[in-house]
Design a protein around this motif. Structure first.
Motif, PDB file in Angstrom:
ATOM      1  N   GLN A 227       0.829  -1.199   0.126  1.00 35.23           N
ATOM      2  CA  GLN A 227      -0.128   0.085  -0.083  1.00 35.23           C
ATOM      3  C   GLN A 227       0.836   1.466   0.086  1.00 35.23           C
ATOM      4  OE1 GLN A 227      -3.487   0.233   0.292  1.00 35.23           O
ATOM      5  NE2 GLN A 227      -3.577  -1.997  -0.131  1.00 35.23           N
ATOM      6  N   ALA A 228       0.593   2.189  -1.033  1.00 32.61           N
ATOM      7  CA  ALA A 228       1.425   3.343  -0.925  1.00 32.61           C
ATOM      8  C   ALA A 228       0.399   4.278  -0.071  1.00 32.61           C
ATOM      9  CB  ALA A 228       1.349   4.056  -2.321  1.00 32.61           C
ATOM     10  N   LEU A 229       1.145   5.170   0.570  1.00 35.85           N
ATOM     11  CA  LEU A 229       0.804   6.247   1.629  1.00 35.85           C
ATOM     12  C   LEU A 229       0.873   7.666   0.901  1.00 35.85           C
ATOM     13  CD1 LEU A 229       2.101   4.850   4.824  1.00 35.85           C
ATOM     14  CD2 LEU A 229      -0.078   4.532   3.778  1.00 35.85           C
ATOM     15  N   PRO A 230      -0.081   8.303   0.506  1.00 37.47           N
ATOM     16  CA  PRO A 230      -0.150   9.593  -0.083  1.00 37.47           C
ATOM     17  C   PRO A 230       1.044  10.410   0.893  1.00 37.47           C
ATOM     18  CG  PRO A 230      -2.042   9.393   0.829  1.00 37.47           C
ATOM     19  CD  PRO A 230      -1.584   8.274   0.961  1.00 37.47           C
ATOM     20  N   ARG A 231       1.731  11.435   0.328  1.00 31.63           N
ATOM     21  CA  ARG A 231       2.628  12.194   1.198  1.00 31.63           C
ATOM     22  C   ARG A 231       2.048  13.432   1.937  1.00 31.63           C
ATOM     23  NH1 ARG A 231       5.420  11.220  -3.799  1.00 31.63           N
ATOM     24  NH2 ARG A 231       7.222  10.568  -3.463  1.00 31.63           N
TER      25      ARG A 231
END
Length: 361
Positions: free
Chosen positions: A338-342
Motif C-alpha cells: 500500500q502506498a501512503l500519500p505524502r
C-alpha cells in the motif's frame, strides 16, 4: 500583485540512477530519462512537475515547452483550467495531441504543485479524500531481462510486501512468453497476483492464443494486447479470452474509452496523466469510467497517481517503479503493498538540485 502569479519557468533534465537499456514488445529504450519543469511564483513558492521522456523526440518536446513558457508567464498558479484553455487555443493550428499535450500536462502539474504549496495543503486533501492509502503493484519484467533477472525482480517485489507484479509479454514465440510467466508464478507463489502487458505487441490471433494458454496461471489482467485503436479487436478479445483487459495509457482524450465502452471491450481504464494533459482531464476520465463501473488503474506516474487515486471512488491501484526515488527528497512510502500519500504540501516531493541539469532556453 497576486502572490501566486507565475514569475519564472525553467526546465531541467534528469537521468535515473537505475538507468539501463530495457525493452518491451514494441520499444528499445536505452536510458530512463526525465524532463522536470519548475515554476516560481511571486510569493517565492516553487512548484515542480516531471515527465518520463526516455530518448524520444528530444528536440520536439523541448521546443514545445519553450513555446509554452511565455504563455504561462503572469498566470495565476491557481488558474489551471484557464491556462489549459489558452494553451489549446494556441495549439489549434498544429493540433492538441502529441508533444503539445505533454507540454501542457507538465506545466499543469507544476502549477497544481505551486498552488497547493501556497495553500500549505497536501495534494490528496484537495481532491476530496476517499481513502488513506492505495494498493500498488510492482512493474517491470522487461523482455530484455534474462530469466534470472526476471525472477530476481519479482521476488524482490514480493519480499518488499507487494502483492501484485506485472511483466512484459508479446514475444514472437507464445511459448517463450508462457515460459516467462510460469517462472514468475513459481517465483512469487499463488498469493501474489500476476499481470501481463504486451504494449500493443500482439495481433488478435496471438493475443487469444496467449491469453487462453495463460489462463491456468491465474493472470489478473492483460494490458494493451492490441493496437490501441483496434476497438473491434478488443471487443472480440474480451468476449473470448477469459482475462480482464486493461487499456488507456496511449490516449490523449476519452474518445477511445467511449468507443470501448460502447462495444463492451474494456475492463480497466488506464489514464496517463501527461498524455491526457492535466489533472483536470485525468479526473474527468476517471469520472467517465466511474459512470460505467470501470476501475481506474493509471499508467506509470505513481507519485502523482497515488494522491489522485485517493480522491476518486473507483481507483484500483497504482503502477510502481522506483526510477525517481534516488532523485527526489521524499520517496513515496510503500508498506505491505500500500502506498501512503505524502503529507507535505503540494505533491509532497521535489527533485534534488544536484540531480538536475538545466535545459538551455
Amino acid at each position: 500583485m497576486r502572490s501566486t502569479r507565475i514569475q519564472e519557468v525553467r526546465f531541467f533534465e534528469a537521468t535515473s540512477t537505475l538507468s539501463q537499456p530495457i525493452a518491451d514488445a514494441t520499444h528499445q529504450i536505452p536510458a530512463i530519462e526525465f524532463i522536470v519543469a519548475e515554476i516560481v511564483l511571486a510569493n517565492g513558492v516553487r512548484g515542480q512537475g516531471y515527465l518520463l521522456a526516455f530518448h524520444y523526440s528530444r528536440a520536439a518536446i523541448r521546443g514545445a515547452l519553450r513555446d509554452l513558457a511565455p504563455l504561462v508567464q503572469d498566470f495565476d498558479a491557481a488558474a489551471t483550467g484557464e491556462f489549459i484553455a489558452q494553451a489549446e487555443r494556441a495549439h489549434e493550428y498544429f493540433g492538441h495531441e502529441g508533444v503539445q499535450r505533454w507540454a501542457v500536462g507538465l506545466i499543469n502539474i507544476a502549477m497544481w504543485d505551486a498552488w497547493a504549496r501556497s495553500l500549505g495543503a497536501p495534494m490528496h486533501r484537495l481532491f476530496g479524500q476517499t481513502r488513506r492509502s492505495v494498493p500498488v503493484y510492482g512493474s517491470g519484467g522487461w523482455l530484455s531481462y534474462s530469466d534470472a533477472e526476471l525472477v530476481d525482480e519479482v521476488r524482490a517485489y514480493a519480499a518488499r510486501g507487494f502483492n501484485a507484479v506485472k511483466v512484459k509479454v508479446g514475444l514472437p514465440d507464445v511459448q517463450r512468453d508462457l515460459e516467462r510467466l510460469r517462472l514468475v508464478r513459481e517465483a512469487v507463489g499463488p498469493q501474489v497476483r500476476v499481470m501481463m502487458d504486451a504494449n500493443q505487441g500482439c495481433d488478435l490471433a496471438g493475443a487469444l492464443a496467449l491469453s487462453r494458454a495463460a489462463l491456468p496461471l491465474g493472470i489478473t489482467w492483460f494490458e494493451e494486447p492490441l493496437h490501441h485503436h483496434d476497438v473491434a479487436g478488443y471487443a472480440t478479445l474480451r468476449r473470448q479470452c477469459g482475462i480482464s483487459l486493461a487499456m488507456g495509457e496511449r490516449e490523449y482524450d476519452t474518445r477511445v474509452l467511449q468507443a470501448l465502452i460502447a462495444v463492451d471491450g474494456i475492463d480497466l481504464w488506464q489514464p496517463d496523466l501527461l498524455r491526457l494533459g492535466s489533472v483536470e482531464a485525468w479526473r474527468a476520465s476517471a469520472a467517465l469510467a466511474q459512470a460505467h463501473h470501470l476501475p481506474v488503474l493509471p499508467h506509470y506516474y505513481r507519485d502523482y497517481d497515488v494522491p489522485l487515486l485517493c480522491g476518486i471512488p473507483n481507483g484500483l491501484a497504482a503502477e510502481s517503479f522506483d526510477w525517481i526515488d534516488a532523485l527526489i527528497d521524499t520517496p513515496l512510502t510503500v508498506e505491505n503493498g500500500q502506498a501512503l500519500p505524502r503529507e507535505g504540501a503540494g505533491w509532497g516531493f521535489r527533485f534534488r538540485e544536484s540531480t538536475l541539469k538545466e535545459i538551455a532556453p
